[in-house]
Write a protein that holds these residues in place. Structure first.
Motif, PDB file in Angstrom:
ATOM      1  N   PRO A 393       0.804  -1.228   0.000  1.00  0.00           N
ATOM      2  CA  PRO A 393       0.000   0.000   0.000  1.00  0.00           C
ATOM      3  C   PRO A 393       0.832   1.270   0.000  1.00  0.00           C
ATOM      4  O   PRO A 393       0.417   2.293  -0.565  1.00  0.00           O
ATOM      5  CB  PRO A 393      -0.849  -0.119   1.278  1.00  0.00           C
ATOM      6  N   PHE A 394       2.013   1.248   0.613  1.00  0.00           N
ATOM      7  CA  PHE A 394       2.866   2.434   0.609  1.00  0.00           C
ATOM      8  C   PHE A 394       3.610   2.555  -0.713  1.00  0.00           C
ATOM      9  O   PHE A 394       3.881   3.667  -1.185  1.00  0.00           O
ATOM     10  CB  PHE A 394       3.868   2.347   1.771  1.00  0.00           C
ATOM     11  N   THR A 395       3.899   1.402  -1.328  1.00  0.00           N
ATOM     12  CA  THR A 395       4.603   1.405  -2.609  1.00  0.00           C
ATOM     13  C   THR A 395       3.751   2.026  -3.710  1.00  0.00           C
ATOM     14  O   THR A 395       4.285   2.564  -4.684  1.00  0.00           O
ATOM     15  CB  THR A 395       4.987  -0.043  -2.990  1.00  0.00           C
ATOM     16  N   ILE A 396       2.429   1.978  -3.559  1.00  0.00           N
ATOM     17  CA  ILE A 396       1.544   2.568  -4.568  1.00  0.00           C
ATOM     18  C   ILE A 396       1.861   4.050  -4.778  1.00  0.00           C
ATOM     19  O   ILE A 396       1.766   4.564  -5.894  1.00  0.00           O
ATOM     20  CB  ILE A 396       0.069   2.381  -4.151  1.00  0.00           C
ATOM     21  N   ILE A 397       2.303   4.737  -3.725  1.00  0.00           N
ATOM     22  CA  ILE A 397       2.636   6.156  -3.833  1.00  0.00           C
ATOM     23  C   ILE A 397       4.139   6.361  -3.988  1.00  0.00           C
ATOM     24  O   ILE A 397       4.591   7.118  -4.853  1.00  0.00           O
ATOM     25  CB  ILE A 397       2.112   6.929  -2.600  1.00  0.00           C
ATOM     26  N   THR A 398       4.928   5.710  -3.151  1.00  0.00           N
ATOM     27  CA  THR A 398       6.367   5.979  -3.164  1.00  0.00           C
ATOM     28  C   THR A 398       7.046   5.489  -4.433  1.00  0.00           C
ATOM     29  O   THR A 398       8.010   6.110  -4.896  1.00  0.00           O
ATOM     30  CB  THR A 398       7.026   5.318  -1.939  1.00  0.00           C
ATOM     31  N   PHE A 399       6.569   4.387  -5.020  1.00  0.00           N
ATOM     32  CA  PHE A 399       7.244   3.848  -6.205  1.00  0.00           C
ATOM     33  C   PHE A 399       7.146   4.810  -7.391  1.00  0.00           C
ATOM     34  O   PHE A 399       8.179   5.180  -7.966  1.00  0.00           O
ATOM     35  CB  PHE A 399       6.674   2.477  -6.568  1.00  0.00           C
ATOM     36  N   PRO A 400       5.951   5.234  -7.819  1.00  0.00           N
ATOM     37  CA  PRO A 400       5.927   6.172  -8.950  1.00  0.00           C
ATOM     38  C   PRO A 400       6.565   7.516  -8.619  1.00  0.00           C
ATOM     39  O   PRO A 400       7.084   8.193  -9.508  1.00  0.00           O
ATOM     40  CB  PRO A 400       4.430   6.304  -9.268  1.00  0.00           C
TER      41      PRO A 400
END
Length: 831
Positions: A393-400
């Motif tokens: 769920p955090f990767t959804i924002i931090t990755f892009p």
């Protein structure tokens, strides 16, 4: 989001099924897709299990359906896909399906066999027709030569020199593949020593090979010879080259009569062949309407029996025993599916009992089409340990976002976002097209990631004010006055100085970077400093967030000791060194600027890197130089604060190293004293037993010390290396911008400046623009995008997830017809 944040709670259950209802219950559970069965017969060979015969019958049915499918696709008949998902048929229906498939296969094989025989006869008659037609010319030439009475006969070399009258020559006629003619002719010449005469003529139209269905080109030949010995030699050569020989009358009347008979038989064969093909087509069209549904039924039956082979047989109660993992939240759904299965079979109800176990359950995260791609990124590194925090769920924002820092360009972001948006918009029709192209499947599976990466890159591109390496002026530049078109042409090295009030209005651009920096000669120095600092800031914030997430794991697993012995010293260590470094960056940005007094000017600002190195190396206090208004420190008391923070950071190292082993040692000692006081170790009465116990305890503590030492060294050194690793954000961002600028200057600028006028200039401009666009998409979007993607993946896997994520679990793989059918269809597409 709850399931995505932390995996579902799982329960190990024991399932008792009656033999009559086992099939239908497993079928209902397959439709539900929420039960993972355990193999209770791991040591039993696959050919020795109870339902091996049923599995073999399913394999045989699948083989027959594959044969039907191949024949359908050979004729180009479309397979009807209604989108329906038929239920698994009952066991008694297997016999009907087997009979139906057997009948279709036999009928189709018989039709194919008859058609092949008819085609072979048709081919032979067609070749005979061409032989009769082509050889007529040869015989006419021979007869004409003989009537002339001269020595120009076609067979002159075959006759002896002293022959005074016409001699009857033998001949052989047939057809051969056109590409074999040269070798065939050479072999005849050498084997017969030049005593045969060969005439050949090519057939204009290709003929169909009845065995392969391919179109082949052949030639008609006739060979004249004298004597039986040559006749036998010629026939053997023809057989060796796989030439087909046909009887050909020498008399013209006989040839005409045979030709008429051949024509009549060809007409009859055409009629029979047409009727045979029509019957075959009708059979295949009828099968094409139902073959997909039949295949799905067979796949379901086969998967059910494979699952039943994992159960134990209860001989006494005539039932089956299974063990399975079930999400606790779906307990009622599983009970309802079992109830439906028993009602269909009319048997006794199934019994589902929950078992207690120390075995680690599988990890199950509920995902949808949006979150599935991000979850796959995390699972590629390692499946989450049961019930630990999931980074998805955090990767959804931090990755892009981290990707966009390296890929920041509005133009390139628009291209990527349009591609991702197109795949999202055309999601249903594109997903319906099954393909074995791995690259396309990867792109389509990550369509939402690509869309978000493109949108975030557009945002960071606006912050960098970078559109295909060019800036846009939306709010008016804060730089003015000192330069115009004439001065820029005279002095092309434009240098911006924020301290010069004649150039700079002393207020920043409202959003992002001022467009005038794009023209300046010192923009690289400015961009380097700016992007390097924001890379460090975002990197430390990212790592700090990962350490904070570990608290939720410690609390959930009731590991309070880890909070005091690992989390607190880790957070203090990172804060005293690297968060302090970030605060220095912000302080320098705020405190030092143009337009103030000399002590707060940019030229007096101390180097943050040198300050941090001096702090770590415990360098002594530095006095300002005489007559110099610049201070080596940014604020009052900085030296004392740095020493205090450094001491705290150093204290955290033995804290992490020794606190946890020491507490565990005290707890073990206390536990031993309690056990001795309660007489628990009464079995070991002498000192030898106590010595053994102490040795085992010391061995366990040595493992704890080694593990804690490795963990401490990894964290301390990793804090430095991981912080430096985030500099890749700065490096790739700068490289992307410079590569984009080079591509613009070396390609498109040439077209804009030297294109000329008129039609020629327009064509040249079009060609150059197409070349520039191709390089932009291929290099800057695809290759640079892939590079930024891989670096972002590494930052999440190593720098972020190592702070709180174990990734030592194993996935929940339920028995689900949907997954089984998708895998089977993908296998069909690959074949």
């Amino acid at each position: 989001m709850g399931s995505l944040f932390r995996s579902e709670e799982m329960a190990l259950c024991q399932l008792f099924l009656q033999s009559e209802s086992a099939y239908t219950c497993v079928s209902e559970l397959g439709e539900l897709g929420l039960v993972q069965f355990r193999d209770l017969n791991p040591d039993v060979n696959a050919f020795q299990r109870k339902f091996v015969n049923e599995v073999r019958r399913c394999d045989e049915m699948e083989r027959k359906l594959r044969y039907l499918e191949r024949e359908i696709r050979k004729d180009g008949i479309p397979v009807l896909d209604t989108g329906e998902n038929p239920e698994a048929p009952m066991p008694r229906e297997m016999i009907d399906l087997e009979v139906k498939f057997e009948k279709l296969e036999n009928e189709l094989k018989e039709v194919n066999s008859n058609a092949e025989a008819l085609k072979r006869n048709y081919l032979e008659l067609t070749e005979l027709k061409h032989i009769l037609k082509k050889t007529q010319v040869f015989f006419d030439e021979r007869e004409g030569s003989l009537e002339s009475g001269g020595q120009t006969s076609l067979t002159q070399n075959l006759l002896p020199e002293d022959s005074k009258g016409p001699i009857q020559l033998g001949f052989v006629a047939g057809v051969i593949l056109r590409e074999r003619i040269p070798a065939f002719e050479r072999m005849l010449w050498r084997a017969c020593r030049g005593n045969v005469f060969l005439r050949q003529a090519e057939m204009d139209d290709p003929l169909e090979d009845p065995a392969t269905g391919e179109q082949v080109y052949k030639s008609v030949f006739i060979i004249f010879f004298q004597g039986d010995q040559l006749k036998m030699r010629v026939k053997k050569i023809c057989e060796g080259f796989r030439a087909t020989m046909y009887p050909c009358p020498e008399a013209p009347a006989d040839r005409r009569e045979m030709a008429m008979g051949v024509k009549t038989r060809l007409d009859d064969l055409n009629t029979v062949l047409s009727q045979t093909q029509d019957h075959r087509h009708r059979v295949l069209v009828s099968a094409a309407r139902n073959i997909r549904a039949w295949m799905m039924k067979v796949w379901k039956i086969k998967s059910i029996y494979h699952t039943l082979n994992m159960f134990n047989l209860d001989v006494i109660q005539n039932g089956l025993i299974a063990e399975c993992w079930i999400p606790v939240a779906n307990w009622e759904d599983v009970q309802l599916a079992l109830r439906r299965g028993t009602e269909k079979s009319g048997s006794l109800p199934a019994i589902l009992n929950r078992l207690s176990t120390l075995e680690a359950p599988p990890t199950f995260h509920r995902t949808n089409k949006f979150t599935k791609a991000f979850q796959n990124l995390i699972d590629s590194y390692g499946v989450a340990t049961y019930r630990e925090i999931n980074p998805a769920p955090f990767t959804i924002i931090t990755f892009p976002f981290l990707f966009a820092i390296m890929f920041g360009d509005v133009g390139h972001g628009i291209i990527m976002a349009l591609f991702g948006g197109w795949m999202v918009w055309r999601e249903k029709p594109l997903s319906a097209k099954k393909t074995d192209n791995e690259i396309w499947n990867i792109f389509f599976g990550g369509r939402y990631i690509i869309l978000l990466m493109g949108l975030f890159s557009m945002y960071t591109g606006l912050i960098y004010n970078d559109v295909f390496s060019k800036s846009i002026n939306l709010f008016g530049s804060s730089w003015h006055g000192a330069y115009n078109d004439s001065t820029i042409q005279q002095n092309k090295e434009l240098t911006l100085d924020p301290a010069d009030v004649k150039q700079y209005d002393q207020y920043p651009y409202p959003f992002g970077l001022d467009p005038m920096w794009q023209l300046s000669n010192n923009k690289i120095n400015f961009y380097n400093s700016y992007k390097m600092k924001i890379s460090i800031i975002f990197g430390i914030v990212h790592m700090l967030f990962g350490i904070i997430l570990s608290v939720w794991n410690h609390k959930f697993f009731n590991k309070a000791m880890n909070i005091y012995c690992e989390f607190i010293p880790q957070i203090v260590f990172l804060t005293c060194l690297f968060v302090y470094l970030v605060l220095l960056v912000f302080h320098k940005w705020v405190w030092y600027g143009a337009g103030g007094d000399v002590s707060t000017s940019p030229s007096c600002a101390p180097s943050i890197l040198i300050t941090f190195i001096n702090m770590v190396l415990v360098k002594g206090y530095q006095d300002p130089k005489e007559g110099d208004d610049c201070s080596p420190y940014m604020f009052a008391g900085q030296f004392g604060i740095q020493r205090f923070l450094l001491v705290l950071a150093i204290i955290c190292v033995p804290w992490m190293l020794c606190a946890k082993p020491f507490i565990l040692h005290r707890m073990n000692k206390k536990r031993q004293l309690v056990m001795q006081a309660n007489g628990v170790e009464g079995v070991v009465e002498d000192g030898g037993g106590e010595a053994v116990a102490v040795t085992e305890e010391q061995h366990d503590m040595s493992e704890v010390m080694i593990h804690q030492g490795i963990h401490t060294i990894e964290y301390v050194l990793g804090s430095v290396s991981h912080t430096a690793s985030y500099l890749r954000l700065w490096a790739l961002s700068l490289a992307h911008a410079q590569l984009s600028e080079v591509l613009w200057g070396m390609v498109l600028r040439i077209g804009l400046t030297t294109g000329g006028e008129g039609v020629g200039g327009g064509i040249l401009m079009f060609v150059i623009f197409a070349f520039w666009a191709t390089l932009t998409v291929a290099i800057l979007v695809l290759m640079e995008g892939l590079s930024a993607f891989l670096h972002t993946l590494r930052l999440h896997w190593v720098e972020f997830q190592s702070k709180f994520y174990g990734g030592t679990g194993y996935p929940f793989v339920p028995f689900a017809f949907e997954t089984i059918l998708d895998q089977a269809e993908n296998t069909v597409v690959e074949q």
